[in-house]
Design an enzyme around this catalytic site. Structure first.
Site, PDB file in Angstrom:
ATOM      1  N   LYS A 113      35.294  60.585  58.274  1.00 56.02           N
ATOM      2  CA  LYS A 113      36.435  60.982  59.117  1.00 56.02           C
ATOM      3  C   LYS A 113      35.982  61.694  60.375  1.00 56.02           C
ATOM      4  O   LYS A 113      36.570  61.519  61.428  1.00 56.02           O
ATOM      5  CB  LYS A 113      37.407  61.861  58.313  1.00 56.02           C
ATOM      6  CG  LYS A 113      38.176  61.074  57.280  1.00 56.02           C
ATOM      7  CD  LYS A 113      39.404  61.815  56.804  1.00 56.02           C
ATOM      8  CE  LYS A 113      40.186  60.930  55.853  1.00 56.02           C
ATOM      9  NZ  LYS A 113      41.355  61.582  55.277  1.00 56.02           N
ATOM     10  N   LYS A 195      37.543  51.366  53.244  1.00 57.15           N
ATOM     11  CA  LYS A 195      38.656  51.364  52.291  1.00 57.15           C
ATOM     12  C   LYS A 195      39.995  51.228  53.027  1.00 57.15           C
ATOM     13  O   LYS A 195      40.098  51.587  54.205  1.00 57.15           O
ATOM     14  CB  LYS A 195      38.630  52.617  51.420  1.00 57.15           C
ATOM     15  CG  LYS A 195      39.083  53.869  52.102  1.00 57.15           C
ATOM     16  CD  LYS A 195      39.365  54.963  51.077  1.00 57.15           C
ATOM     17  CE  LYS A 195      39.883  56.181  51.804  1.00 57.15           C
ATOM     18  NZ  LYS A 195      40.685  57.078  51.030  1.00 57.15           N
ATOM     19  N   LYS A 198      45.804  54.765  54.958  1.00 59.49           N
ATOM     20  CA  LYS A 198      47.104  54.843  55.636  1.00 59.49           C
ATOM     21  C   LYS A 198      46.977  55.282  57.085  1.00 59.49           C
ATOM     22  O   LYS A 198      47.882  55.079  57.873  1.00 59.49           O
ATOM     23  CB  LYS A 198      48.074  55.737  54.852  1.00 59.49           C
ATOM     24  CG  LYS A 198      47.585  57.138  54.553  1.00 59.49           C
ATOM     25  CD  LYS A 198      48.668  57.919  53.834  1.00 59.49           C
ATOM     26  CE  LYS A 198      48.230  58.538  52.528  1.00 59.49           C
ATOM     27  NZ  LYS A 198      47.086  59.434  52.614  1.00 59.49           N
TER      28      LYS A 198
END
Ligand code: AQP
Length: 336
Positions: A113, A195, A198
């Site tokens: 991230k 992966k 959202k």
């Protein structure tokens, strides 16, 4: 009775990955009737990256309603917003003082991230696993049903709990991960090396739980595959990651194993398989979407569930926090 706890961040609309990796299994464990379940919307976690306040509010209620639509609201269950239970943040602070920088720097989710968001890496993103440990340990959870991507965070939680227990005596139960066999790691439909997330800026990469049937079918038809043209799970070949992912999704949606699927689509191309996979996903999501529609019109019921649940959660988490404070050596609060 064993205790189960899990949550989903309110950082976007829920995806099929969240459902197959987590919520579907919460429901099965909950239906089992042997567990005291705590499920929450992880709104505190979601501000580790910047959120628009109106969107955050809207999504938080949407996720809460989806939990209820998935059947989590019945029986011995508490379904609440993390920010309604201040004990999570309080215990998070304490546990941060028993967790080393080196341990946190090894977390792959932080590396992923922060790599995507170098301009705005917050310390909250770095200490996210500490708050997650507090979520779990506050309720003395036995089992934490999560997707495979959360395994490393859960190991850190166990390490911190063992360390704390080693210093102060048995304070926390050591939780076990519960990772599903099928659906543990659903990958992006557009980049199967990542992966399904959202917060992916490419909406073709994920299927949302509230996507309409024609959108689901379109996204599945656009999903990347390869030129081999054979519907057979092949873990050895990275070029087949796209079709492997679709086979995993189809398997988790239908309960068929990889061999049955290979047999079912022998001699048929990806077109027929994608059609069947799209239909299977639509069928899995239809009852959830229908119930969501009904509950969206019953806001009072939704409010009553999360309000009562938060009271129960505060009471349970406070017991652990009071014990932790006493063991550390804080002066007990005088209640007047
Ligand atoms: N792709 C996935 N496959 C299987 N399980 C998944 N989970 C998430 N993505 C997949 C599981 O869903 C639960 C809730 O996840 P989360 O929202 O708390 O955090 P996350 O893992 O970071 O999920 P996202 O969708 O990728 O969110 P963003 O985009 O905000 O980072 C967890 O049990 C997780 O394992």
């Amino acid at each position: 009775m064993q205790t189960i706890l899990s949550g989903v961040q309110a950082s976007g609309h829920l995806t099929l990955g969240n459902y197959l990796g987590a919520i579907k299994n919460w429901r099965e464990l909950h239906k089992d009737g042997r567990y005291r379940c705590w499920f929450f919307v992880a709104d505190l976690h979601s501000i580790t990256v910047r959120q628009n306040p109106a969107e955050l509010r809207e999504r938080s209620i949407e996720i809460m309603t989806l939990y209820l639509a998935a059947g989590l609201g019945q029986g011995e269950n508490s379904i609440f917003f993390q920010s309604h239970v201040p004990q999570h943040a309080e215990l998070g602070w304490v546990l941060g003082c028993y967790c080393n920088l080196g341990e946190l720097s090894r977390m792959t989710q932080f590396k992923d991230k922060s790599g995507k968001n170098e301009a705005g890496i917050t310390s909250g993103l770095f200490t996210y696993p500490v708050l997650m440990a507090a979520d779990i340990l506050a309720y003395q959870a036995d089992l934490v049903p999560v997707g495979a991507d959360q395994k490393q965070h859960l190991e850190l939680c166990r390490d911190v709990a063992v360390r704390f227990n080693g210093i102060y005596g048995e304070t926390f139960k050591i939780p076990e991960p519960f990772i599903p066999k099928e659906g543990a790691r659903i990958m992006s439909l557009q980049d199967p090396s990542m992966k399904m997330s959202k917060s992916d800026p490419n909406s073709n990469g994920y299927i949302l739980l509230l996507d309409k049937p024609d959108t689901i079918m379109k996204k599945i038809k656009r999903a990347v595959t390869d030129s081999v043209g054979e519907v057979r799970f092949d873990a050895e070949n990275p070029e087949r990651a796209g079709i492997n992912n679709l086979i995993s999704i189809y398997s988790a949606a239908t309960g068929k194993d990889f061999e049955q699927i290979a047999h079912e689509f022998e001699g048929k191309g990806y077109g027929a398989f994608k059609q069947a996979a799209g239909e299977a996903i639509i069928d899995v999501l239809a009852p959830l979407q229908e119930e969501y529609g009904r509950l969206s019109n019953d806001k009072e019921y939704v409010r009553s569930v999360y309000t009562k649940s938060a009271e129960q959660a505060r009471e349970a988490a406070q017991k652990t926090l009071a014990d932790v404070y006493e063991r550390i050596g804080f002066i007990p609060k005088e209640e007047r």
